[in-house]
Design a protein around this motif. Structure first.
Motif, PDB file in Angstrom:
ATOM      1  N   UNK A 110       0.825  -1.203   0.000  1.00 56.98           N
ATOM      2  CA  UNK A 110       0.000   0.000   0.000  1.00 56.98           C
ATOM      3  C   UNK A 110       0.863   1.257   0.000  1.00 56.98           C
ATOM      4  N   UNK A 111       0.291   2.320  -0.524  1.00 54.70           N
ATOM      5  CA  UNK A 111       0.944   3.627  -0.524  1.00 54.70           C
ATOM      6  C   UNK A 111      -0.075   4.641  -0.029  1.00 54.70           C
ATOM      7  N   UNK A 112       0.063   5.035   1.233  1.00 51.80           N
ATOM      8  CA  UNK A 112      -0.933   5.916   1.834  1.00 51.80           C
ATOM      9  C   UNK A 112      -0.912   7.310   1.208  1.00 51.80           C
ATOM     10  N   UNK A 113       0.224   7.729   0.673  1.00 49.87           N
ATOM     11  CA  UNK A 113       0.300   9.074   0.096  1.00 49.87           C
ATOM     12  C   UNK A 113      -0.534   9.197  -1.177  1.00 49.87           C
ATOM     13  N   UNK A 114      -0.781   8.072  -1.862  1.00 48.27           N
ATOM     14  CA  UNK A 114      -1.607   8.113  -3.066  1.00 48.27           C
ATOM     15  C   UNK A 114      -2.938   7.410  -2.871  1.00 48.27           C
TER      16      UNK A 114
END
Length: 120
Positions: free
Chosen positions: A96-100
């Protein structure tokens, strides 16, 4: 997960040699009658459920994170829940990539008691 939990319980029951270094094992402190099950909900959620928790072993009066009085897990139950959480997460992939706002995991879930209270 089921096999890892069974192995951890088996290792905890093995007795150490006299004079051996004693180590803390949360699976060794499990009272009789307590059951640990692995349950799959839908196709993307796996839960480890701890059932038949003796009241005096698993719960005590304390404060929640906001300072309000309530029933909380004892240190023994918390240690068991953390050990189960480690097993639960061992098989999960998290890209996962929380910034996107991108979520990429194998499965969701966690460790709870039979009443659905989140333990870890």
């Amino acid at each position: 997960m089921r096999a890892d939990i069974k192995l951890a319980l088996k290792v905890a029951k093995a007795t150490a040699e006299p004079g051996a270094v004693a180590t803390f094992d949360p699976f060794n402190a499990i009272p009789d009658g307590l059951k640990i099950t692995v349950r799959t909900r839908h196709h993307s959620s796996i839960d480890i459920v701890v059932r038949n928790i003796p009241e005096e072993w698993g719960w005590t009066e304390g404060e929640d994170r906001w300072g309000r009085p309530r029933t909380v897990a004892t240190p023994a139950l918390e240690a068991l829940a953390q050990a189960l959480k480690t097993i639960h997460r061992a098989y999960n992939y998290d890209g996962s990539d929380i910034s996107t706002d991108y979520f990429d995991v194998n499965y969701y879930g966690g460790v709870a008691d039979a009443n659905g209270r989140h333990l870890a």
